[in-house]
Write a protein that holds these residues in place. Structure first.
Motif, PDB file in Angstrom:
ATOM      1  N   GLU A   1       5.891   3.500   0.100  1.00 12.86           N
ATOM      2  CA  GLU A   1       5.166   2.253  -0.078  1.00 12.86           C
ATOM      3  C   GLU A   1       5.639   1.235   0.940  1.00 12.86           C
ATOM      4  O   GLU A   1       6.800   1.235   1.333  1.00 12.86           O
ATOM      5  CB  GLU A   1       5.416   1.738  -1.501  1.00 12.86           C
ATOM      6  CG  GLU A   1       4.449   0.709  -1.970  1.00 12.86           C
ATOM      7  CD  GLU A   1       4.563   0.481  -3.470  1.00 12.86           C
ATOM      8  OE1 GLU A   1       5.648   0.063  -3.932  1.00 12.86           O
ATOM      9  OE2 GLU A   1       3.571   0.731  -4.170  1.00 12.86           O
ATOM     10  N   MET A   2       4.717   0.365   1.346  1.00 12.21           N
ATOM     11  CA  MET A   2       5.033  -0.646   2.349  1.00 12.21           C
ATOM     12  C   MET A   2       4.312  -1.933   1.981  1.00 12.21           C
ATOM     13  O   MET A   2       3.176  -1.883   1.497  1.00 12.21           O
ATOM     14  CB  MET A   2       4.573  -0.151   3.726  1.00 12.21           C
ATOM     15  CG  MET A   2       4.807  -1.082   4.853  1.00 12.21           C
ATOM     16  SD  MET A   2       4.252  -0.275   6.382  1.00 12.21           S
ATOM     17  CE  MET A   2       4.739  -1.504   7.550  1.00 12.21           C
TER      18      MET A   2
ATOM     19  N   SER B   1      -1.880  -1.040  -3.507  1.00  9.96           N
ATOM     20  CA  SER B   1      -1.350  -1.023  -4.871  1.00  9.96           C
ATOM     21  C   SER B   1      -0.993  -2.416  -5.396  1.00  9.96           C
ATOM     22  O   SER B   1      -0.783  -2.586  -6.593  1.00  9.96           O
ATOM     23  CB  SER B   1      -0.121  -0.109  -4.955  1.00  9.96           C
ATOM     24  OG  SER B   1       0.886  -0.553  -4.068  1.00  9.96           O
ATOM     25  N   ALA B   2      -0.928  -3.404  -4.506  1.00 11.54           N
ATOM     26  CA  ALA B   2      -0.657  -4.773  -4.952  1.00 11.54           C
ATOM     27  C   ALA B   2      -1.160  -5.752  -3.899  1.00 11.54           C
ATOM     28  O   ALA B   2      -1.205  -5.442  -2.702  1.00 11.54           O
ATOM     29  CB  ALA B   2       0.827  -4.981  -5.202  1.00 11.54           C
ATOM     30  N   PHE B   3      -1.525  -6.935  -4.386  1.00 12.58           N
ATOM     31  CA  PHE B   3      -2.026  -7.992  -3.515  1.00 12.58           C
ATOM     32  C   PHE B   3      -1.577  -9.320  -4.103  1.00 12.58           C
ATOM     33  O   PHE B   3      -1.641  -9.506  -5.325  1.00 12.58           O
ATOM     34  CB  PHE B   3      -3.552  -7.947  -3.439  1.00 12.58           C
ATOM     35  CG  PHE B   3      -4.158  -9.100  -2.686  1.00 12.58           C
ATOM     36  CD1 PHE B   3      -4.253  -9.071  -1.308  1.00 12.58           C
ATOM     37  CD2 PHE B   3      -4.630 -10.213  -3.365  1.00 12.58           C
ATOM     38  CE1 PHE B   3      -4.809 -10.139  -0.614  1.00 12.58           C
ATOM     39  CE2 PHE B   3      -5.191 -11.279  -2.685  1.00 12.58           C
ATOM     40  CZ  PHE B   3      -5.278 -11.250  -1.298  1.00 12.58           C
ATOM     41  N   ALA B   4      -1.111 -10.228  -3.236  1.00  3.55           N
ATOM     42  CA  ALA B   4      -0.710 -11.542  -3.718  1.00  3.55           C
ATOM     43  C   ALA B   4      -1.017 -12.595  -2.671  1.00  3.55           C
ATOM     44  O   ALA B   4      -0.922 -12.345  -1.464  1.00  3.55           O
ATOM     45  CB  ALA B   4       0.776 -11.568  -4.050  1.00  3.55           C
TER      46      ALA B   4
ATOM     47  N   ILE C   1      -2.091  -9.418  -8.063  1.00  4.67           N
ATOM     48  CA  ILE C   1      -2.599  -8.319  -8.891  1.00  4.67           C
ATOM     49  C   ILE C   1      -1.888  -7.022  -8.528  1.00  4.67           C
ATOM     50  O   ILE C   1      -1.447  -6.829  -7.401  1.00  4.67           O
ATOM     51  CB  ILE C   1      -4.133  -8.117  -8.730  1.00  4.67           C
ATOM     52  CG1 ILE C   1      -4.522  -7.960  -7.248  1.00  4.67           C
ATOM     53  CG2 ILE C   1      -4.901  -9.245  -9.385  1.00  4.67           C
ATOM     54  CD1 ILE C   1      -5.997  -7.649  -7.005  1.00  4.67           C
ATOM     55  N   GLN C   2      -1.758  -6.160  -9.517  1.00  5.66           N
ATOM     56  CA  GLN C   2      -1.289  -4.790  -9.332  1.00  5.66           C
ATOM     57  C   GLN C   2      -2.519  -3.903  -9.451  1.00  5.66           C
ATOM     58  O   GLN C   2      -3.330  -4.088 -10.364  1.00  5.66           O
ATOM     59  CB  GLN C   2      -0.278  -4.405 -10.413  1.00  5.66           C
ATOM     60  CG  GLN C   2       1.004  -5.207 -10.374  1.00  5.66           C
ATOM     61  CD  GLN C   2       1.883  -4.822  -9.202  1.00  5.66           C
ATOM     62  OE1 GLN C   2       2.001  -3.656  -8.864  1.00  5.66           O
ATOM     63  NE2 GLN C   2       2.501  -5.802  -8.583  1.00  5.66           N
ATOM     64  N   ILE C   3      -2.643  -2.931  -8.564  1.00  5.78           N
ATOM     65  CA  ILE C   3      -3.818  -2.060  -8.561  1.00  5.78           C
ATOM     66  C   ILE C   3      -3.365  -0.628  -8.755  1.00  5.78           C
ATOM     67  O   ILE C   3      -2.552  -0.123  -7.978  1.00  5.78           O
ATOM     68  CB  ILE C   3      -4.600  -2.191  -7.238  1.00  5.78           C
ATOM     69  CG1 ILE C   3      -4.950  -3.665  -6.980  1.00  5.78           C
ATOM     70  CG2 ILE C   3      -5.847  -1.320  -7.260  1.00  5.78           C
ATOM     71  CD1 ILE C   3      -5.501  -3.936  -5.604  1.00  5.78           C
TER      72      ILE C   3
ATOM     73  N   PHE D   1       0.836  -1.201   0.000  1.00  5.65           N
ATOM     74  CA  PHE D   1       0.000   0.000   0.000  1.00  5.65           C
ATOM     75  C   PHE D   1       0.868   1.247   0.000  1.00  5.65           C
ATOM     76  O   PHE D   1       2.031   1.230   0.395  1.00  5.65           O
ATOM     77  CB  PHE D   1      -0.975   0.004   1.190  1.00  5.65           C
ATOM     78  CG  PHE D   1      -0.315   0.022   2.536  1.00  5.65           C
ATOM     79  CD1 PHE D   1      -0.120   1.219   3.214  1.00  5.65           C
ATOM     80  CD2 PHE D   1       0.117  -1.150   3.130  1.00  5.65           C
ATOM     81  CE1 PHE D   1       0.480   1.238   4.463  1.00  5.65           C
ATOM     82  CE2 PHE D   1       0.724  -1.141   4.374  1.00  5.65           C
ATOM     83  CZ  PHE D   1       0.907   0.062   5.047  1.00  5.65           C
ATOM     84  N   ARG D   2       0.265   2.335  -0.474  1.00  2.41           N
ATOM     85  CA  ARG D   2       0.916   3.639  -0.541  1.00  2.41           C
ATOM     86  C   ARG D   2       0.808   4.299   0.829  1.00  2.41           C
ATOM     87  O   ARG D   2      -0.287   4.593   1.293  1.00  2.41           O
ATOM     88  CB  ARG D   2       0.269   4.518  -1.616  1.00  2.41           C
ATOM     89  CG  ARG D   2       0.223   3.886  -3.009  1.00  2.41           C
ATOM     90  CD  ARG D   2       1.567   3.755  -3.638  1.00  2.41           C
ATOM     91  NE  ARG D   2       2.139   5.077  -3.802  1.00  2.41           N
ATOM     92  CZ  ARG D   2       3.395   5.300  -4.130  1.00  2.41           C
ATOM     93  NH1 ARG D   2       4.216   4.310  -4.336  1.00  2.41           N
ATOM     94  NH2 ARG D   2       3.837   6.529  -4.256  1.00  2.41           N
TER      95      ARG D   2
END
Length: 166
Positions: free
Chosen positions: A61-62, A101-104, A112-114, A41-42
């Motif tokens: 980002e973290m 911004s991303a989830f896996a 996915i990239q968001i 996340f941002r």
């Protein structure tokens, strides 16, 4: 070309955030089997709430991992909160889905990239209000002093022509 009134990019990003939301809700009592989540996340999103120490370590980002040691997972339609430990210190994180911004889930081989809206992110000065910005510091009007010239043999110029291929 005319300006579109149907914002497919926003609809796409919201649909991707819905996947994250549903995955978290499906596992709010614990992750089954080998499932574990990587969530990026941002940190400069205006409604992200993390400690100043974490914000200093991760200014943009973290990525967090939800696997074995997380507590108090709370999920709403707009955000989630979770407690994790960092260097043996428990930290409560409040993360809006709009900041993700991303989830896996490596167990499911899914990721996915968001897209996120960088236009609404905090500036560095807003994210770190206690620090003075470089713009606030007085600017020196003097030119820097020239470097001292070496003395003695160290001032010789050495040519490398002898080592070049002819």
């Amino acid at each position: 070309m005319g300006k579109t009134i149907i914002h497919y990019d926003e609809m796409w990003a919201e649909a991707l955030r819905g996947i994250v939301r549903k995955a978290l809700k499906a596992c709010d009592k614990g992750l089954p089997g080998g499932h574990h989540f990587y969530i990026t996340f941002r940190t400069r999103h205006p409604t992200v709430d993390i400690s100043p120490a974490l914000r200093a370590r991760f200014p943009d980002e973290m990525t967090i991992v939800l696997q074995h040691q997380y507590w108090g997972l709370e999920i709403t339609d707009d955000w989630f909160e979770v407690t994790l430990t960092f260097n043996q210190i428990a930290e409560r994180l409040h993360i809006p889905f709009a900041a993700v911004s991303a989830f896996a889930d490596p167990f499911a081989k899914f990721g996915i990239q968001i897209p996120t809206d960088a236009a609404i992110e905090l500036t560095m000065e807003e994210a770190f209000p206690e620090e003075e910005s470089a713009e606030d510091e007085p600017k020196a009007e003097e030119k820097p002093a020239p470097a001292p010239k070496p003395e003695g043999d160290s001032a010789r110029v050495v040519t490398l022509d002898a080592f070049r291929k002819k």
